[in-house]
Design a protein around this motif. Structure first.
Motif, PDB file in Angstrom:
ATOM      1  N   ARG A 109       0.820  -1.224   0.000  1.00 25.80           N
ATOM      2  CA  ARG A 109       0.000   0.000   0.000  1.00 25.80           C
ATOM      3  C   ARG A 109       0.846   1.263   0.000  1.00 25.80           C
ATOM      4  O   ARG A 109       0.330   2.346  -0.231  1.00 25.80           O
ATOM      5  CB  ARG A 109      -1.001  -0.013   1.149  1.00 25.80           C
ATOM      6  CG  ARG A 109      -0.417   0.237   2.501  1.00 25.80           C
ATOM      7  CD  ARG A 109      -1.368  -0.009   3.643  1.00 25.80           C
ATOM      8  NE  ARG A 109      -2.692   0.506   3.446  1.00 25.80           N
ATOM      9  CZ  ARG A 109      -3.513   0.895   4.393  1.00 25.80           C
ATOM     10  NH1 ARG A 109      -3.130   0.850   5.635  1.00 25.80           N
ATOM     11  NH2 ARG A 109      -4.709   1.337   4.124  1.00 25.80           N
ATOM     12  N   LEU A 117      -4.665   0.543  -2.489  1.00 25.39           N
ATOM     13  CA  LEU A 117      -4.833   0.058  -1.125  1.00 25.39           C
ATOM     14  C   LEU A 117      -4.590   1.127  -0.072  1.00 25.39           C
ATOM     15  O   LEU A 117      -4.824   0.906   1.102  1.00 25.39           O
ATOM     16  CB  LEU A 117      -3.881  -1.125  -0.864  1.00 25.39           C
ATOM     17  CG  LEU A 117      -4.125  -2.382  -1.695  1.00 25.39           C
ATOM     18  CD1 LEU A 117      -3.050  -3.407  -1.427  1.00 25.39           C
ATOM     19  CD2 LEU A 117      -5.501  -2.955  -1.367  1.00 25.39           C
ATOM     20  N   ALA A 118      -4.081   2.280  -0.496  1.00 27.38           N
ATOM     21  CA  ALA A 118      -3.832   3.370   0.445  1.00 27.38           C
ATOM     22  C   ALA A 118      -5.140   4.048   0.819  1.00 27.38           C
ATOM     23  O   ALA A 118      -6.045   4.144  -0.013  1.00 27.38           O
ATOM     24  CB  ALA A 118      -2.866   4.383  -0.176  1.00 27.38           C
TER      25      ALA A 118
END
Length: 119
Positions: A109, A117-118
């Motif tokens: 991430r 994914l962040a």
């Protein structure tokens, strides 16, 4: 179980998207890197309000944890109702696996290709 419901109720009522209600992640504040829990409160808030897409966008791994917890709780409750309580004993391999997933999630991430994914 009551503690989990209470925690979700509090996070559902007190929006983590508004500044000043919760402390910032120390790792993010000091290094600019996302830890595996970054976005977890926003994810829990969105999940409590039924916004699964926003919850996944904030912290997909946390959503997987919420679902896993719910499934285990339902199975445990069903078994206990039948008089066969379930015992969960996780060996070292399970804990190492969980640690590996958390590390990989954290690294991915924070890389350009894992920006989805962040939080």
């Amino acid at each position: 179980m009551a503690a989990v419901v209470g925690a979700f109720g509090y996070v559902g009522a007190v929006d983590p998207n508004e500044p000043g209600h919760y402390p910032a992640c120390p790792l993010l504040r000091l290094t600019g890197l996302y830890c595996p829990g970054c976005g977890g409160l926003r994810s829990a808030h969105a999940f409590a309000h039924g916004d699964i897409a926003a919850a996944l966008g904030s912290n997909a791994l946390a959503v997987a944890g919420y679902v896993l917890f719910a499934v285990l709780w339902v199975v445990w409750t069903a078994r206990a109702a039948r008089g066969r309580p379930m015992s969960i004993a996780a060996g070292p391999a399970v804990w190492w696996g969980i640690g590996a997933v958390l590390i990989v999630f954290s690294v991915v991430r924070n890389l350009p290709f894992g920006a989805a994914l962040a939080p």
